[in-house]
Write a protein that holds these residues in place. Structure first.
Motif, PDB file in Angstrom:
ATOM      1  N   ALA A 136      -4.151  -2.154 -36.564  1.00  0.00           N
ATOM      2  CA  ALA A 136      -3.012  -1.618 -35.808  1.00  0.00           C
ATOM      3  C   ALA A 136      -1.852  -1.187 -36.693  1.00  0.00           C
ATOM      4  O   ALA A 136      -0.948  -0.496 -36.214  1.00  0.00           O
ATOM      5  CB  ALA A 136      -2.534  -2.660 -34.802  1.00  0.00           C
ATOM      6  N   VAL A 137      -1.828  -1.561 -37.974  1.00  0.00           N
ATOM      7  CA  VAL A 137      -0.710  -1.154 -38.830  1.00  0.00           C
ATOM      8  C   VAL A 137      -0.864   0.327 -39.175  1.00  0.00           C
ATOM      9  O   VAL A 137      -1.968   0.875 -39.141  1.00  0.00           O
ATOM     10  CB  VAL A 137      -0.630  -2.008 -40.119  1.00  0.00           C
ATOM     11  CG1 VAL A 137      -0.598  -3.486 -39.777  1.00  0.00           C
ATOM     12  CG2 VAL A 137      -1.764  -1.685 -41.066  1.00  0.00           C
ATOM     13  N   PRO A 138       0.241   1.002 -39.523  1.00  0.00           N
ATOM     14  CA  PRO A 138       0.146   2.446 -39.804  1.00  0.00           C
ATOM     15  C   PRO A 138      -0.733   2.803 -40.999  1.00  0.00           C
ATOM     16  O   PRO A 138      -1.555   3.720 -40.921  1.00  0.00           O
ATOM     17  CB  PRO A 138       1.602   2.855 -40.054  1.00  0.00           C
ATOM     18  CG  PRO A 138       2.407   1.869 -39.267  1.00  0.00           C
ATOM     19  CD  PRO A 138       1.656   0.574 -39.401  1.00  0.00           C
ATOM     20  N   MET A 152     -13.776  -1.577 -45.399  1.00  0.00           N
ATOM     21  CA  MET A 152     -12.930  -1.307 -44.235  1.00  0.00           C
ATOM     22  C   MET A 152     -13.449  -0.123 -43.425  1.00  0.00           C
ATOM     23  O   MET A 152     -13.427  -0.154 -42.185  1.00  0.00           O
ATOM     24  CB  MET A 152     -11.484  -1.074 -44.686  1.00  0.00           C
ATOM     25  CG  MET A 152     -10.786  -2.346 -45.149  1.00  0.00           C
ATOM     26  SD  MET A 152      -9.017  -2.122 -45.517  1.00  0.00           S
ATOM     27  CE  MET A 152      -9.103  -1.201 -47.064  1.00  0.00           C
ATOM     28  N   ALA A 153     -13.931   0.909 -44.094  1.00  0.00           N
ATOM     29  CA  ALA A 153     -14.492   2.052 -43.368  1.00  0.00           C
ATOM     30  C   ALA A 153     -15.680   1.621 -42.518  1.00  0.00           C
ATOM     31  O   ALA A 153     -15.857   2.084 -41.383  1.00  0.00           O
ATOM     32  CB  ALA A 153     -14.891   3.144 -44.351  1.00  0.00           C
ATOM     33  N   ALA A 154     -16.501   0.711 -43.053  1.00  0.00           N
ATOM     34  CA  ALA A 154     -17.671   0.239 -42.321  1.00  0.00           C
ATOM     35  C   ALA A 154     -17.283  -0.543 -41.074  1.00  0.00           C
ATOM     36  O   ALA A 154     -18.057  -0.612 -40.117  1.00  0.00           O
ATOM     37  CB  ALA A 154     -18.535  -0.633 -43.233  1.00  0.00           C
ATOM     38  N   LYS A 155     -16.075  -1.110 -41.061  1.00  0.00           N
ATOM     39  CA  LYS A 155     -15.607  -1.869 -39.896  1.00  0.00           C
ATOM     40  C   LYS A 155     -14.706  -1.037 -38.985  1.00  0.00           C
ATOM     41  O   LYS A 155     -14.032  -1.573 -38.116  1.00  0.00           O
ATOM     42  CB  LYS A 155     -14.883  -3.134 -40.350  1.00  0.00           C
ATOM     43  CG  LYS A 155     -15.831  -4.149 -40.982  1.00  0.00           C
ATOM     44  CD  LYS A 155     -15.197  -5.507 -41.147  1.00  0.00           C
ATOM     45  CE  LYS A 155     -16.203  -6.507 -41.695  1.00  0.00           C
ATOM     46  NZ  LYS A 155     -15.654  -7.875 -41.808  1.00  0.00           N
ATOM     47  N   PHE A 157     -12.025   1.100 -39.684  1.00  0.00           N
ATOM     48  CA  PHE A 157     -10.607   1.354 -39.949  1.00  0.00           C
ATOM     49  C   PHE A 157     -10.352   2.861 -40.037  1.00  0.00           C
ATOM     50  O   PHE A 157     -11.076   3.588 -40.725  1.00  0.00           O
ATOM     51  CB  PHE A 157     -10.182   0.704 -41.268  1.00  0.00           C
ATOM     52  CG  PHE A 157      -9.885  -0.762 -41.158  1.00  0.00           C
ATOM     53  CD1 PHE A 157      -8.585  -1.237 -41.194  1.00  0.00           C
ATOM     54  CD2 PHE A 157     -10.922  -1.688 -41.017  1.00  0.00           C
ATOM     55  CE1 PHE A 157      -8.305  -2.601 -41.097  1.00  0.00           C
ATOM     56  CE2 PHE A 157     -10.657  -3.045 -40.917  1.00  0.00           C
ATOM     57  CZ  PHE A 157      -9.343  -3.495 -40.957  1.00  0.00           C
ATOM     58  N   THR A 158      -9.328   3.305 -39.345  1.00  0.00           N
ATOM     59  CA  THR A 158      -8.958   4.734 -39.382  1.00  0.00           C
ATOM     60  C   THR A 158      -7.558   4.932 -39.955  1.00  0.00           C
ATOM     61  O   THR A 158      -7.017   6.040 -39.904  1.00  0.00           O
ATOM     62  CB  THR A 158      -9.011   5.330 -37.961  1.00  0.00           C
ATOM     63  OG1 THR A 158      -8.117   4.602 -37.108  1.00  0.00           O
ATOM     64  CG2 THR A 158     -10.419   5.278 -37.401  1.00  0.00           C
ATOM     65  N   ASN A 159      -6.970   3.875 -40.494  1.00  0.00           N
ATOM     66  CA  ASN A 159      -5.588   3.923 -40.990  1.00  0.00           C
ATOM     67  C   ASN A 159      -5.517   3.754 -42.514  1.00  0.00           C
ATOM     68  O   ASN A 159      -4.553   3.222 -43.044  1.00  0.00           O
ATOM     69  CB  ASN A 159      -4.731   2.851 -40.309  1.00  0.00           C
ATOM     70  CG  ASN A 159      -5.321   1.450 -40.474  1.00  0.00           C
ATOM     71  OD1 ASN A 159      -6.477   1.289 -40.871  1.00  0.00           O
ATOM     72  ND2 ASN A 159      -4.517   0.441 -40.158  1.00  0.00           N
ATOM     73  N   VAL A 178       2.907   2.107 -47.870  1.00  0.00           N
ATOM     74  CA  VAL A 178       1.832   1.566 -47.044  1.00  0.00           C
ATOM     75  C   VAL A 178       2.254   0.175 -46.597  1.00  0.00           C
ATOM     76  O   VAL A 178       3.241  -0.381 -47.088  1.00  0.00           O
ATOM     77  CB  VAL A 178       0.476   1.496 -47.793  1.00  0.00           C
ATOM     78  CG1 VAL A 178       0.009   2.875 -48.231  1.00  0.00           C
ATOM     79  CG2 VAL A 178       0.566   0.546 -48.989  1.00  0.00           C
ATOM     80  N   ASP A 179       1.488  -0.392 -45.666  1.00  0.00           N
ATOM     81  CA  ASP A 179       1.854  -1.678 -45.079  1.00  0.00           C
ATOM     82  C   ASP A 179       1.059  -2.849 -45.646  1.00  0.00           C
ATOM     83  O   ASP A 179       1.556  -3.980 -45.674  1.00  0.00           O
ATOM     84  CB  ASP A 179       1.640  -1.621 -43.563  1.00  0.00           C
ATOM     85  CG  ASP A 179       2.384  -0.459 -42.935  1.00  0.00           C
ATOM     86  OD1 ASP A 179       3.597  -0.589 -42.750  1.00  0.00           O
ATOM     87  OD2 ASP A 179       1.740   0.573 -42.660  1.00  0.00           O
TER      88      ASP A 179
END
Length: 253
Positions: A136-138, A152-155, A157-159, A178-179
């Protein structure tokens, strides 16, 4: 590789098993392999032609046991990965073993393991207690085609904010671009310090994303006998206390 001298010292079962394996004909004559090391403190440090850290120490101990005098050379990440993946007679030390990479190499290990957590800037109000919180973070920084990017891509993540190096990810976080950054709980101090930043400016969040481990990867043409020989040697180092001594020495502070 020079011929192996079969000299069994000690009576530990793992050591005896290695000695029996080394006695098999043809195992030591598997051929020369280009040994590539990726700089990734504290697993691998480099200064000119000098390499040190956890992985070089473990690899040299394995080489001592199996009678391999191949030189370990520093090679940039993407070049080393492509060579080990596409060219015969190459090895890559060390990379995280993930499902996407499983069929690309023959594996020896693990040589290191730790938990991976999302890190934020110290004092940031962000609370990451679940996968959904992180998604949910930007923006989350990641190195292009590195382990964290792939994982992260495999799970889903689109951010992700993709950059060329790990150092660029850490600087983005400190600069507020970045966050979060996904890092190992044991290695992050060395990684951000290597980037010229203060580890105290980073703060670990609560969510354990994954347990990751670093392995030695050999190109698919390397004979199974050689890979098994290296694995038996690593198992011996773990059984006789040499491996633990290397870990304690490199993580003393």
């Amino acid at each position: 590789m020079r011929p192996v001298q079969h000299r069994c010292i000690g009576r530990h079962p793992a050591a005896l098993l290695l000695c029996l394996w080394l006695a098999l004909p043809g195992v030591a004559a598997a051929g020369q392999v280009e040994m590539q090391a990726i700089v990734y403190p504290p697993l691998v440090y480099a200064d000119g032609d000098r390499l040190w850290g956890v992985v070089p120490e473990v690899v040299r101990e394995i080489q001592r046991l199996v009678g391999d005098d191949s030189q370990l050379k520093e090679v940039p990440w993407l070049r080393a990965f492509e060579k080990a993946k596409t060219e015969p007679g190459h090895a890559l030390f060390a990379i995280v073993r993930i499902p996407e990479r499983e069929p690309l190499f023959k594996w020896v290990g693990p040589v290191f393991g730790e938990g991976d957590y999302f890190f934020k800037r110290k004092g940031s109000p962000l609370e990451i207690k679940s996968l959904e919180d992180a998604k949910a973070v930007p923006r989350i920084a990641a190195r292009k085609d590195g382990y964290t990017h792939k994982a992260m891509a495999a799970k889903g993540f689109t951010n992700l904010d993709i950059g060329p190096t790990y150092d660029s990810s850490y600087h983005k976080l400190i600069e507020g671009r970045v966050d979060l950054v996904l890092m190992g709980e044991r290695t992050y101090r060395y990684m951000v310090g290597h980037a010229g930043l203060d580890p105290e400016d980073f703060e670990r969040t609560e969510y354990l994303f994954n347990e990751s481990s670093a392995w030695l990867a050999f190109s698919l043409d390397v004979p199974d006998e050689m890979v098994e020989q290296w694995q038996q040697a690593l198992d011996t180092l773990k059984a006789n206390g040499v491996y633990d001594a290397i870990m304690e020495r490199n993580f003393a502070h």
